[in-house]
Design a protein around this motif. Sequence first.
Motif, mmCIF file in Angstrom:
data_model
loop_
_atom_site.group_PDB
_atom_site.id
_atom_site.type_symbol
_atom_site.label_atom_id
_atom_site.label_comp_id
_atom_site.label_asym_id
_atom_site.label_seq_id
_atom_site.Cartn_x
_atom_site.Cartn_y
_atom_site.Cartn_z
ATOM 1 N N VAL A 128 0.835 -1.205 0.000
ATOM 2 C CA VAL A 128 0.000 0.000 0.000
ATOM 3 C C VAL A 128 0.868 1.252 0.000
ATOM 4 N N LEU A 129 1.915 1.240 0.823
ATOM 5 C CA LEU A 129 2.825 2.391 0.899
ATOM 6 C C LEU A 129 3.453 2.682 -0.459
ATOM 7 N N ASN A 130 3.897 1.652 -1.141
ATOM 8 C CA ASN A 130 4.564 1.848 -2.424
ATOM 9 C C ASN A 130 3.590 2.238 -3.532
ATOM 10 N N LEU A 131 2.361 1.751 -3.461
ATOM 11 C CA LEU A 131 1.362 2.181 -4.436
ATOM 12 C C LEU A 131 1.051 3.663 -4.248
ATOM 13 N N ALA A 132 0.957 4.104 -2.986
ATOM 14 C CA ALA A 132 0.728 5.529 -2.712
ATOM 15 C C ALA A 132 1.907 6.363 -3.182
ATOM 16 N N VAL A 145 11.561 10.800 0.389
ATOM 17 C CA VAL A 145 12.668 10.063 0.994
ATOM 18 C C VAL A 145 12.198 9.337 2.255
ATOM 19 N N PHE A 146 11.328 9.960 3.027
ATOM 20 C CA PHE A 146 10.836 9.308 4.242
ATOM 21 C C PHE A 146 9.992 8.082 3.895
ATOM 22 N N ILE A 147 9.300 8.111 2.774
ATOM 23 C CA ILE A 147 8.533 6.929 2.365
ATOM 24 C C ILE A 147 9.478 5.803 1.953
ATOM 25 N N ILE A 148 10.562 6.152 1.261
ATOM 26 C CA ILE A 148 11.569 5.140 0.923
ATOM 27 C C ILE A 148 12.117 4.515 2.203
ATOM 28 N N ALA A 149 12.431 5.371 3.185
ATOM 29 C CA ALA A 149 12.942 4.879 4.464
ATOM 30 C C ALA A 149 11.908 4.005 5.171
ATOM 31 N N ALA A 150 10.643 4.376 5.067
ATOM 32 C CA ALA A 150 9.586 3.588 5.704
ATOM 33 C C ALA A 150 9.525 2.180 5.131
ATOM 34 N N GLY A 151 9.791 2.060 3.832
ATOM 35 C CA GLY A 151 9.819 0.737 3.224
ATOM 36 C C GLY A 151 10.881 -0.151 3.839
ATOM 37 N N PHE A 152 12.050 0.424 4.144
ATOM 38 C CA PHE A 152 13.105 -0.338 4.799
ATOM 39 C C PHE A 152 12.736 -0.661 6.242
#
Length: 301
Positions: A128-132, A145-152
């Motif tokens: 869901v995070l990556n689709l958003a 960048v914070f969303i990329i970090a959230a994925g990790f």
Amino acid sequence: MNPSPRADAAPFALELLRLLRPHQWIKNGFVFIGLLFSDASNDWGLRSQVLLAAAGFCLLSSCVYVLNDVFDRDADRAHPLKRRRPLASGSVGLGAAFALAAACAIAGFALGAAASGGVAAVLMAYLVLNLAYSAGLKHVAILDVFIIAAGFMLRIFAGTWGVGIAPSQWLLLCGLLLTIFLGFAKRRAELMVSEGDGVSGASQRPVLEEYNPAQLDTMMAISAAGVVVSYSLYTVSPATVALHHTDKLIYTVPFVLYGIFRYIFLLHHRGGEDPASTLLTDAHMLVTGAAWLCVTLWLIW
């Protein structure tokens, strides 16, 4: 003479493999962080759960990469390197790409569910995070960048909370700062490529128009310092010493320092849009990473 169907199938299969970006699976090593630094690292049941979680993330992350390439195929055609990707170059069609993404998603969720319900929930949050992100959040400076970090961070959560391991707060902080550093470094490299090729950043990644080199260098410096400080404090924390029965983890800090400095060096001398490729193709980074892992394992196991 017409080529045989088998001869045609082989290159197409390789293009599908390229679309999955298996070299990026190294990022899913974050799933193992909790197991490595826990007091349950010798529990074979937990090891199996973490392996399943990592495999699920490998497949689901490949699904995300395929979907990203679908959404970004027009912009990728204007990029000096990304235009060679299977969808941007036209070597793989949209139908095959969507089928491959669906297969990876189904298999990834099945592996996650086999690990635990918590891992499956984390995988769903990751998707869901990556689709958003692909739908528009990637165009918001800083937040991207914070969303990329959230994925990790979700990878770390899958390998900790998802399988019943309580993560260290210091390690969570260190992981967050490290992934933020890598995210800003990625944007810095993309900006360097767009400037070096005389291509407008907006034609490749619109959010690059919101950044400038001084901003990104400052953000990288802050996050890199945070990584070193938080990791150093973790190694000397009384809780860490009590858990691993050693106060010698502080001797692994030089490897972390060297790795960060080497990565910044490579960024400015060779570019570095892809952290996974940088890690896998630079001998210094490979030796440093292997040395850190070996010394850490020797000290705590």
